[in-house]
Design a protein around this motif. Structure first.
Motif, short mmCIF file in Angstrom:
data_model
loop_
_atom_site.label_atom_id
_atom_site.label_comp_id
_atom_site.label_asym_id
_atom_site.label_seq_id
_atom_site.Cartn_x
_atom_site.Cartn_y
_atom_site.Cartn_z
N UNK A 19 23.35 101.80 -76.23
CA UNK A 19 22.78 102.70 -77.23
C UNK A 19 23.70 103.88 -77.50
N UNK A 20 24.48 104.28 -76.48
CA UNK A 20 25.39 105.43 -76.65
C UNK A 20 26.46 105.14 -77.70
N UNK A 21 26.78 103.86 -77.89
CA UNK A 21 27.79 103.51 -78.89
C UNK A 21 27.20 103.47 -80.29
N UNK A 22 25.91 103.23 -80.38
CA UNK A 22 25.26 103.16 -81.69
C UNK A 22 25.11 104.53 -82.33
N UNK A 23 25.21 105.59 -81.51
CA UNK A 23 25.00 106.95 -82.02
C UNK A 23 26.29 107.65 -82.44
N UNK A 24 27.41 106.94 -82.34
CA UNK A 24 28.69 107.56 -82.68
C UNK A 24 28.77 107.73 -84.20
N UNK A 113 35.31 106.16 -76.63
CA UNK A 113 36.02 105.01 -76.06
C UNK A 113 35.69 103.72 -76.80
N UNK A 114 34.58 103.72 -77.51
CA UNK A 114 34.20 102.52 -78.27
C UNK A 114 35.22 102.20 -79.36
N UNK A 115 36.00 103.19 -79.78
CA UNK A 115 37.07 102.95 -80.75
C UNK A 115 38.34 102.43 -80.07
N UNK A 116 38.46 102.71 -78.79
CA UNK A 116 39.71 102.44 -78.08
C UNK A 116 39.74 101.06 -77.42
N UNK A 117 38.67 100.72 -76.73
CA UNK A 117 38.65 99.43 -76.02
C UNK A 117 39.06 98.23 -76.88
#
Length: 221
Positions: A19-24, A113-117
């Motif tokens: 869920x933390x990635x959905x809020x970016x 980090x969701x952009x980096x991985x």
């Protein structure tokens, strides 16, 4: 536990909260800078974590040094920090040419980090001791194949040559062999990444973990 008479023991692992990635909402300037670095280099190895003895920071650099001696076009991106004196002493053991191909970023939020991985070629986790390693699940969720030391998380999640690799020995030549062999096989990397994502999505999101706990289902993929 088996020595005490328990049978049918299974390691469930922990769950990844996506869920933390959905809020970016917006990419940070720091993440943009890292993305530019990734986009300008074809092959980048990624490490996320503390720069410490427990995380095996010296070995991480030995592995990269071995890789660099064979393939100059492979870079290393490190996101993490440690004791400045300790980190400096470790870095001093390596040639300037090697260090020029290593980018160290002290910190970046989990959301960014969701952009980096997804842009990294391989994720490395050479820890000496690791309780589980959430970065393992994060990298795999974003289709980034992992090469890890033997630890609780890697032996639970990774199936060798299917969704990543677990290397039992801290042998930099063996790690370098695995890194280079897979980087040279782009089709294999895509398959590893796809299978890594499948493993996490189907087995290690919290919705799957609690269902397994409630239902006693042992059908993890």
């Amino acid at each position: 536990m088996e020595n005490k008479g328990y049978i049918n023991i299974e390691t469930i692992g922990v769950g990844l909260d996506i869920s933390k990635y959905n809020d970016v909402k917006k990419i940070s300037d720091e993440a943009k800078d890292i993305l530019a670095y990734l986009n300008n280099n074809d092959n980048v190895l990624l490490y996320v974590g503390a720069l410490s003895k427990r995380k095996n920071f010296p070995f991480l650099l030995k592995v990269y040094n071995e890789v660099f001696q064979r393939e100059k076009n492979i870079k290393l991106l490190i996101i993490g920090k440690g004791n400045k004196k300790y980190v400096s002493e470790i870095l001093d053991n390596f040639d300037k040419e090697v260090l020029e191909n290593i980018k160290i970023v002290p910190s970046l939020s989990n959301e960014q980090l969701s952009y980096i991985y997804p842009k990294a070629t391989l994720f490395l986790l050479p820890s000496i001791n690791e309780i589980f390693g959430m970065v393992l699940l994060e990298a795999m969720y974003f289709n980034t194949p992992v090469i890890s030391s033997k630890n609780g998380g890697s032996t639970t999640v990774i199936k060798n040559n299917y969704n990543g690799f677990v290397i039992n020995e801290f042998d930099e030549k063996k790690w370098a062999d695995t890194i280079i062999d897979n980087i040279k096989n782009k089709h294999k990397l895509l398959e590893l990444g796809k299978n890594a994502n499948h493993t996490v999505v189907n087995n290690y999101l919290w919705k799957n973990i609690y269902k397994k706990l409630l239902n006693g289902d042992d059908s993890f993929d």
